[in-house]
Design a protein around this motif. Structure first.
Motif, PDB file in Angstrom:
ATOM      1  N   VAL A 196      66.429  63.164  63.131  1.00 27.40           N
ATOM      2  CA  VAL A 196      66.467  62.384  64.368  1.00 27.40           C
ATOM      3  C   VAL A 196      67.707  61.502  64.368  1.00 27.40           C
ATOM      4  CG1 VAL A 196      65.322  60.583  65.717  1.00 27.40           C
ATOM      5  CG2 VAL A 196      63.967  62.410  64.663  1.00 27.40           C
ATOM      6  N   ILE A 197      68.413  61.468  65.503  1.00 27.20           N
ATOM      7  CA  ILE A 197      69.592  60.615  65.665  1.00 27.20           C
ATOM      8  C   ILE A 197      69.257  59.552  66.702  1.00 27.20           C
ATOM      9  CG2 ILE A 197      72.032  60.530  66.291  1.00 27.20           C
ATOM     10  CD1 ILE A 197      72.157  63.521  65.527  1.00 27.20           C
ATOM     11  N   PRO A 198      69.072  58.299  66.274  1.00 30.96           N
ATOM     12  CA  PRO A 198      68.735  57.225  67.221  1.00 30.96           C
ATOM     13  C   PRO A 198      69.989  56.606  67.829  1.00 30.96           C
ATOM     14  CG  PRO A 198      68.600  56.396  64.985  1.00 30.96           C
ATOM     15  CD  PRO A 198      69.028  57.847  64.874  1.00 30.96           C
ATOM     16  N   PHE A 199      69.940  56.306  69.120  1.00 32.59           N
ATOM     17  CA  PHE A 199      71.053  55.681  69.823  1.00 32.59           C
ATOM     18  C   PHE A 199      70.722  54.228  70.144  1.00 32.59           C
ATOM     19  CE2 PHE A 199      72.087  60.060  70.115  1.00 32.59           C
ATOM     20  CZ  PHE A 199      73.458  60.146  70.271  1.00 32.59           C
ATOM     21  N   GLY A 255      68.048  53.146  72.622  1.00 32.96           N
ATOM     22  CA  GLY A 255      66.664  53.532  72.359  1.00 32.96           C
ATOM     23  C   GLY A 255      66.376  55.009  72.503  1.00 32.96           C
ATOM     24  N   HIS A 256      67.251  55.775  73.137  1.00 29.82           N
ATOM     25  CA  HIS A 256      66.980  57.207  73.245  1.00 29.82           C
ATOM     26  C   HIS A 256      67.363  57.912  71.938  1.00 29.82           C
ATOM     27  CE1 HIS A 256      71.285  58.156  74.072  1.00 29.82           C
ATOM     28  NE2 HIS A 256      70.951  59.417  73.827  1.00 29.82           N
ATOM     29  N   ARG A 257      66.851  59.113  71.765  1.00 26.01           N
ATOM     30  CA  ARG A 257      67.058  59.833  70.510  1.00 26.01           C
ATOM     31  C   ARG A 257      67.439  61.279  70.807  1.00 26.01           C
ATOM     32  NH1 ARG A 257      62.112  59.294  66.553  1.00 26.01           N
ATOM     33  NH2 ARG A 257      61.432  61.035  67.838  1.00 26.01           N
ATOM     34  N   ARG A 258      68.151  61.851  69.882  1.00 29.40           N
ATOM     35  CA  ARG A 258      68.380  63.298  69.856  1.00 29.40           C
ATOM     36  C   ARG A 258      67.790  63.818  68.544  1.00 29.40           C
ATOM     37  NH1 ARG A 258      69.956  65.669  74.737  1.00 29.40           N
ATOM     38  NH2 ARG A 258      71.455  64.284  75.778  1.00 29.40           N
ATOM     39  N   GLN A 259      67.216  65.008  68.600  1.00 30.00           N
ATOM     40  CA  GLN A 259      66.604  65.565  67.399  1.00 30.00           C
ATOM     41  C   GLN A 259      67.145  66.960  67.133  1.00 30.00           C
ATOM     42  OE1 GLN A 259      62.285  65.573  67.352  1.00 30.00           O
ATOM     43  NE2 GLN A 259      62.259  65.597  65.111  1.00 30.00           N
ATOM     44  N   HIS A 316      75.613  55.831  68.636  1.00 28.77           N
ATOM     45  CA  HIS A 316      74.654  55.713  67.542  1.00 28.77           C
ATOM     46  C   HIS A 316      75.166  54.885  66.364  1.00 28.77           C
ATOM     47  CE1 HIS A 316      77.062  58.772  65.587  1.00 28.77           C
ATOM     48  NE2 HIS A 316      76.635  59.760  66.345  1.00 28.77           N
ATOM     49  N   SER A 317      76.466  54.586  66.316  1.00 30.55           N
ATOM     50  CA  SER A 317      76.953  53.890  65.124  1.00 30.55           C
ATOM     51  C   SER A 317      78.181  53.021  65.387  1.00 30.55           C
ATOM     52  CB  SER A 317      77.260  54.900  64.013  1.00 30.55           C
ATOM     53  OG  SER A 317      78.126  55.927  64.467  1.00 30.55           O
ATOM     54  N   SER A 338      75.673  55.646  75.644  1.00 32.90           N
ATOM     55  CA  SER A 338      75.292  54.876  74.476  1.00 32.90           C
ATOM     56  C   SER A 338      75.915  55.505  73.240  1.00 32.90           C
ATOM     57  CB  SER A 338      73.766  54.824  74.340  1.00 32.90           C
ATOM     58  OG  SER A 338      73.371  53.953  73.293  1.00 32.90           O
TER      59      SER A 338
END
Length: 345
Positions: free
Chosen positions: A75-78, A81-85, A221-222, A219
């Motif tokens: 899972v990659i959290p942004f 609050g949304h995520r990509r998996q 992620h890092s 958004s």
């Protein structure tokens, strides 16, 4: 010659493509590729891409439709609050279902200028392998198969006439968020180098690495991860070009100073001068000033410009309009030309 300038990759898809029925998808994709390249050429882009109009995402194109995958992978959290998996690999041997050369071939059919081809770095696809392993298919064998597939993906593009092949390495900065010790990043760099070292110096001059803090649905992620932990290790990669997100960086001068200190011999750095996450369109003068700031740190003969990231790395990302993306690209091209004139190149 003026400073080189290149797009990173993805352009938002037109509504006609997003709404296409399965039976109409292939025709809609080729039409979108043709339109993307035409518009880039009309803006005066010296290098074009297909805008990734046919890819499901920048990361998953090699595994689309592949057997032996489950949906519950990494899972990659942004930040919003949304995520990509990612999928999870369930069986081996690992093989690509599609290669980037297929996209390149279509793009070159429509282009009148050099075509750049983005590929996913093997380090990103290493995240497909589950932490608890796969019976009868050890991680070491998976990584060996992955390296072979990644080499074939890059080599197919080089042999197919790509102007340059760009490895998308957005997971580099993310790895420091997941593992601040840097161990995962070290593993990523070692894996990518195990592939890059298979190419000659002349071939590596046509291979680049793109890094950014992710860009999806306006958004990241890092972005909160300090570049200081990434850049010294990033520049250990055996590549001839580095594409560095910079326009959205809170302290670009600090980043440029680190880049200048660790710049590999003979490598070129393309600095990001437009921010796809920011809805405001940069002016040519803003881009010019960002380039001139970079030139105070980096040798002009080893400097280029790019966008920070792709504008729509996942096919369903409509947070940035197609028109905004092309307006930002126009600003990059015009601003780079202004900076080139100011720098006398």
């Amino acid at each position: 010659m003026p400073l080189p300038t290149e797009p990173i990759g993805s352009i938002p898809r037109p509504a006609e493509l997003l709404d296409a029925a399965p039976s109409e998808l292939a025709a809609a994709q080729e039409k979108a590729v043709r339109d993307t390249i035409r518009r880039l050429e009309e803006l005066g882009s010296p290098v074009v891409t297909d805008g990734e109009q046919s890819k499901p995402s920048f990361a998953t194109y090699p595994i689309a439709g592949l057997d032996g995958l489950a949906p519950d992978g990494a899972v990659i959290p942004f930040a919003d609050g949304h995520r990509r998996q990612l999928p999870r690999l369930t069986a081996g041997p690992f093989r690509y279902a599609a290669r980037a050369e297929e996209y390149l071939r279509v793009a070159r059919r429509h282009a009148n200028v050099p075509v750049k081809q983005a590929v996913i770095a093997p380090s990103a696809l290493s995240l497909l392998y589950p932490a608890d392993g796969i019976d009868g298919y050890p991680r070491e064998r998976f990584l060996a198969d992955l390296a072979d597939e990644a080499e074939a993906d890059i080599r197919g593009c080089l042999d197919g006439g790509a102007h340059v092949v760009q490895l998308d390495f957005t997971e580099g900065r993310l790895s420091l968020k997941l593992d601040p010790s840097g161990g995962v990043l070290d593993d990523f760099v070692a894996l990518n180098n195990s592939v890059l070292e298979r190419f000659t110096p002349e071939e590596r001059a046509r291979i680049g690495v793109h890094t950014c803090p992710g860009g999806d649905q306006d958004s990241t992620h890092s972005l909160d991860v300090d570049y200081a932990g990434l850049l010294p290790k990033l520049f250990q990669l055996k590549a001839g070009n580095f594409y560095l997100q910079l326009a959205s960086e809170p302290d670009p001068d600090k980043t440029l100073a680190i880049a200048a200190e660790h710049l590999p011999a003979d490598a070129r750095i393309f600095v990001g001068v437009t921010d796809p996450v920011d809805p405001r369109v940069e002016t040519a003068e803003q881009v010019r000033d960002r380039v001139l700031a970079a030139a105070r740190h980096l040798p002009v003969d080893r400097l280029g410009t790019c966008d920070d990231c792709g504008f729509s790395p996942f096919a369903d990302d409509v947070s940035t309009s197609r028109e905004t993306a092309f307006a930002k690209i126009r600003a990059r091209l015009e601003g780079t030309a202004l900076a080139s004139a100011r720098l006398g190149v």
